[in-house]
Design a protein around this motif. Structure first.
Motif, short mmCIF file in Angstrom:
data_model
loop_
_atom_site.label_atom_id
_atom_site.label_comp_id
_atom_site.label_asym_id
_atom_site.label_seq_id
_atom_site.Cartn_x
_atom_site.Cartn_y
_atom_site.Cartn_z
N ILE A 1 -0.49 6.13 6.21
CA ILE A 1 0.61 5.43 5.56
C ILE A 1 1.72 6.39 5.14
N ARG A 2 1.39 7.66 5.07
CA ARG A 2 2.40 8.66 4.72
C ARG A 2 3.54 8.62 5.74
N GLY A 3 4.76 8.54 5.24
CA GLY A 3 5.92 8.54 6.11
C GLY A 3 6.36 7.16 6.57
N ARG A 4 5.55 6.14 6.30
CA ARG A 4 5.93 4.79 6.70
C ARG A 4 6.75 4.13 5.59
N ARG A 5 7.57 3.16 5.98
CA ARG A 5 8.47 2.52 5.00
C ARG A 5 7.88 1.19 4.54
N LEU A 6 7.76 1.07 3.23
CA LEU A 6 7.28 -0.16 2.59
C LEU A 6 8.47 -0.95 2.07
N GLY A 7 8.57 -2.20 2.48
CA GLY A 7 9.63 -3.08 1.99
C GLY A 7 9.07 -4.07 0.99
N ILE A 8 9.58 -4.04 -0.23
CA ILE A 8 9.08 -4.89 -1.32
C ILE A 8 10.11 -5.98 -1.60
#
Length: 409
Positions: free
Chosen positions: A149-156
């Protein structure tokens, strides 16, 4: 209906539904209240049958407190939502009846966030599929489709208490964070505020919803929004089941446009443990389905039980409405040897003057007083010294603006 109430504390009846934590029972019994606990939710006819004579009602997310229920509730003082959301309660009807509503806006935040993080990692590493194969006796040691998950973009989507804490923890794990909220929210740490939800959907590797269940949010996330998400992205909903189109989500998953989903909430949920669960998402190998357990940890439920029960107990004893969801927030320190008059009223000019004139006409001295208003209603606490006549209570109750009157000794 105007209500005058003087309650013997030892005769306060409490009805707790949906397996509310024992800490709530202990806290309420400490004040001498009579507590009845029910393990399941009650539907409207069942609750109408049980609500008469109940002073405090405790629910979680499945029980609906409707206008009909509130109309039948002849003794109800307050409703405690032992959870975050209060969309299962008709707040307009509750306020009109002078019934206070309390919830736990912070107590289960960490538990929901940890479940979101766990599901993100599980889906990104394809743990559900690996686990299923292992149980079938298949050894599939492969890195195909598994990622950090490191480096991936989380959209909240929804940057409230849960969204902001998730944002901080996700960054600590090396993720980049974007968020979208209709309100003007301050970005924490390096989180990026998106001007539109489309911007968030088109740029995020994982999209997670943390919005409330108000009617305007029903069905706001459907086929159009799923289509705008990045191919191969992941989707989570740990907020309210009504906010997404589950058939559209199933289509997006079966077509391969989405790589996986984690869903904890559903438009229609069983009333109790062991009841059959029906969903369009059952049977999909790349979906994590959980039975509305975002806040269901022992730590969170204990905190919620103690927090909401304390709010309910203090409301009965001193009338203070701090953190009430629907009534104006008023907290007047108690002074020994005095009587306290609680006056819920329609917010029109001159109510305070009228109350004080009635007291003055009977030579009653005001020792402390605090008034606050919210929209159409006002909440007034008045402490008086010495004795008082029932005629005073009758006159206050007879005021055309009066919604509810309580006298605390």
């Amino acid at each position: 209906m105007k209500r005058k109430m003087m309650i013997d504390q030892a005769k306060v009846r409490v009805l707790l539904l949906e397996s509310i934590h024992p800490d709530a029972v202990i806290r309420l019994e400490e004040d001498g209240f009579e507590v009845e606990s029910v393990s399941t939710a009650l539907d409207e006819p069942e609750l109408i049958e049980r609500i008469s004579g109940v002073h405090l009602l405790g629910i979680r997310s499945k029980t609906k407190v409707t206008a009909k229920v509130l109309e039948t509730a002849d003794s109800l003082l307050a409703v405690g939502a032992f959870c975050i959301g209060t969309d299962q309660i008709d707040l307009t009807a509750a306020t009109a009846a002078g019934v206070a509503v309390f919830n736990a806006p912070f107590s289960n935040t960490r538990s929901v966030v940890e479940l979101a993080i766990a599901e993100i990692i599980a889906m990104t590493r394809r743990l559900t599929e690996k686990n299923a194969l292992m149980h079938e006796g298949v050894w599939d040691k492969s890195a195909d489709g598994a990622h950090e998950i490191r480096g991936r973009r989380l959209g909240i989507v929804g940057y409230g208490n849960i969204g902001t804490q998730l944002s901080v923890l996700a960054e600590n794990l090396g993720m980049s964070v974007s968020f979208y909220d209709t309100a003007d929210k301050l970005a924490l740490s390096n989180a990026h505020r998106c001007a539109t939800m489309d911007e968030l959907l088109e740029t995020s590797d994982i999209v997670t919803l943390h919005v409330d269940g108000r009617p305007g949010n029903a069905g706001f996330f459907g086929a159009e929004q799923f289509a705008k998400m990045k191919p191969g992205s992941l989707f989570l909903n740990l907020s309210r089941g009504i906010v997404i189109d589950h058939l559209a989500l199933r289509d997006a998953l079966k077509s391969g446009h989405l790589a996986g989903a984690g869903v904890d909430v559903f438009p229609s949920e069983p009333k109790g443990r062991g009841d059959e669960f029906l969903s369009e998402l059952r049977g999909l190998p790349n979906v994590i389905l959980t039975p509305h357990i975002g806040g269901s940890t022992e730590e969170a439920q204990s905190d919620i039980g103690g927090f909401v029960a304390t709010k309910l107990a203090k409301f009965v004893v001193d009338g203070n409405t701090t953190l009430s969801v629907n009534l104006p927030g008023v907290a007047l320190p108690e002074q020994p040897g005095q009587h306290r008059i609680i006056h819920v009223h329609r917010n029109t000019p001159g109510v305070l003057a009228q109350v004080n004139r009635i007291l003055a006409e009977h030579d009653v001295n005001v020792e402390g007083q605090l008034l606050s208003t919210r929209g159409e209603y006002g909440y007034l606490i008045t402490d008086i010294g010495g004795g008082y006549h029932e005629q005073i209570v009758d006159q206050l109750r007879s005021m055309p603006q009066t919604v509810r009157l309580r006298v605390l000794s």
